[in-house]
Design a protein around this motif. Sequence first.
Motif, PDB file in Angstrom:
ATOM      1  N   UNK A 143      15.020   1.433   0.008  1.00  0.00           N
ATOM      2  CA  UNK A 143      14.256   0.257  -0.421  1.00  0.00           C
ATOM      3  C   UNK A 143      12.755   0.521  -0.356  1.00  0.00           C
ATOM      4  N   UNK A 144      12.322   1.259   0.661  1.00  0.00           N
ATOM      5  CA  UNK A 144      10.904   1.594   0.778  1.00  0.00           C
ATOM      6  C   UNK A 144      10.456   2.474  -0.381  1.00  0.00           C
ATOM      7  N   UNK A 145      11.290   3.428  -0.764  1.00  0.00           N
ATOM      8  CA  UNK A 145      10.934   4.301  -1.884  1.00  0.00           C
ATOM      9  C   UNK A 145      10.857   3.507  -3.183  1.00  0.00           C
ATOM     10  N   UNK A 146      11.776   2.579  -3.388  1.00  0.00           N
ATOM     11  CA  UNK A 146      11.733   1.759  -4.599  1.00  0.00           C
ATOM     12  C   UNK A 146      10.451   0.936  -4.654  1.00  0.00           C
ATOM     13  N   UNK A 194       0.817  -1.218   0.000  1.00  0.00           N
ATOM     14  CA  UNK A 194       0.000   0.000   0.000  1.00  0.00           C
ATOM     15  C   UNK A 194       0.853   1.271   0.000  1.00  0.00           C
ATOM     16  N   UNK A 195       2.151   1.112  -0.043  1.00  0.00           N
ATOM     17  CA  UNK A 195       3.068   2.245   0.050  1.00  0.00           C
ATOM     18  C   UNK A 195       3.192   2.958  -1.298  1.00  0.00           C
ATOM     19  N   UNK A 196       3.029   4.287  -1.291  1.00  0.00           N
ATOM     20  CA  UNK A 196       3.145   5.098  -2.504  1.00  0.00           C
ATOM     21  C   UNK A 196       3.898   6.389  -2.192  1.00  0.00           C
ATOM     22  N   UNK A 232       3.423   2.738 -10.282  1.00  0.00           N
ATOM     23  CA  UNK A 232       3.232   2.432 -11.707  1.00  0.00           C
ATOM     24  C   UNK A 232       1.871   1.805 -11.994  1.00  0.00           C
ATOM     25  N   UNK A 233       1.212   1.310 -10.959  1.00  0.00           N
ATOM     26  CA  UNK A 233      -0.109   0.698 -11.136  1.00  0.00           C
ATOM     27  C   UNK A 233      -1.248   1.654 -10.799  1.00  0.00           C
ATOM     28  N   UNK A 265       6.331   9.401   1.773  1.00  0.00           N
ATOM     29  CA  UNK A 265       5.724   8.093   1.584  1.00  0.00           C
ATOM     30  C   UNK A 265       4.379   8.069   2.303  1.00  0.00           C
ATOM     31  N   UNK A 266       3.401   7.420   1.678  1.00  0.00           N
ATOM     32  CA  UNK A 266       2.050   7.385   2.228  1.00  0.00           C
ATOM     33  C   UNK A 266       1.448   6.007   2.015  1.00  0.00           C
TER      34      UNK A 266
END
Length: 313
Positions: A168-171, A114-116, A178-179, A144-145
Motif C-alpha cells: 500500500x505504501x508503494x502504491x 511526501x512518499x516517493x 506521477x506529480x 521508498x523516500x
Amino acid sequence: MGMFGRRGQRRDGVEQPRDREFTYLSEAEAARLRVLVRDAFAGRGIEVTVESGRVTTGSGWRFGLTNLAAVCHNDRRGPRGWPALVDQHVDRAVRSMDGPQALKALPHEQVLTRLHPRFIPGEPRLLKAFGYGPVSVPGLLEVLALDLPETVDMLTADHLADLGDLTALRERALQNLRAVRVDRHERVKDRSGARFDVLMGDSYFVASLALVLDEVVRRYGKDAPTPDGILVALPHRHQLAFHVIRDSDLVPSLNLMARFAAAGHEESPGALSPAVFWWHDGDFAQVATADGASEYLKLTEEGVALMARVVGG
C-alpha cells in the motif's frame, strides 16, 4: 551541465595527473575537496578519517564522497564554489545521522503525501537496509523516500515497519510520483537516424518515472508505445531517457543512448546506471552498455535477442 558532459568550467587541464577515485578531478582538485570535507566536519565538532572515496567518523558512520565530487565537478563556478557546496552537503549529512526525523514529527497523512519511490545503486552493503522493494530495474534497488523541503530521506526496512503495509505504501508513492515535475524535455537526434527523448529536473525522482514509463511516453513522446517496447536509460537520479522502438532506427538509437548513459553516469551526482534497458510489458531487461574506450557497443543476451526480434539476424 550539457547532456553529454560538463562544459565551460575553468579547471585544471587534462594534462594534470588525475585522481584515482574521481578521474574527472585532478589529483590537486581531489585533495582540496577532501580537505574541505574534513574541515567542514571539524567545524561541527566531528573528527573524521579521510579515505579516497569516503570519510568515517569515530563511531563508524560513513559519508561517501562520490555524489559530492560529482556536484563540485559540474558546478559552473569552479573550485571557488566548492566550499559552499561542501558545507551544504556536510550539514545535511550531519542532520541525517540520527535517521529521518520527519517520521516522528509529521502526522501520518503528511508522511504519506511526501512518499516517493527512488532508485539507488544495488550495492550488496545496502541490501539489509534497502532490499525490501520489488526487483524492477536490474542492478538498482527500488526504495521508498520522503521528499522534504531541504532533504530527501531514504527509508530503511526498520523505518517502514510501523508505517503501514509495504504494498500500500508503494502504491501511494507511485501516485505521488506521477506529480513529479520535469523541468526540461529535449529530443536528441543525429544524422545516423538515432533519436530519443530526455527528461531532466531538479527532483531526485525524475529517473523514478521509469516505474510509470508507459504513462510518461504517452505524455512526453511523439510516438505511442509499440509492441516492441521502449529503450530506457537512467544515468542518474535527475534524468530519464527513452526511445520508442521502431525497426528502422533501433540500432543507431541504441548506440547513441548507450554513449549518453555512460557519459551521464560517470560525471553526475546521484549516479544510477551506465546501461540501456529494454522495457517490455512492464518489465526491464539490461540490453547494452558502451565501451568507454571506444564506440563499441556491448550487448547482453537480451540485447542480442532484441536485435533479432526487431531487425532480424
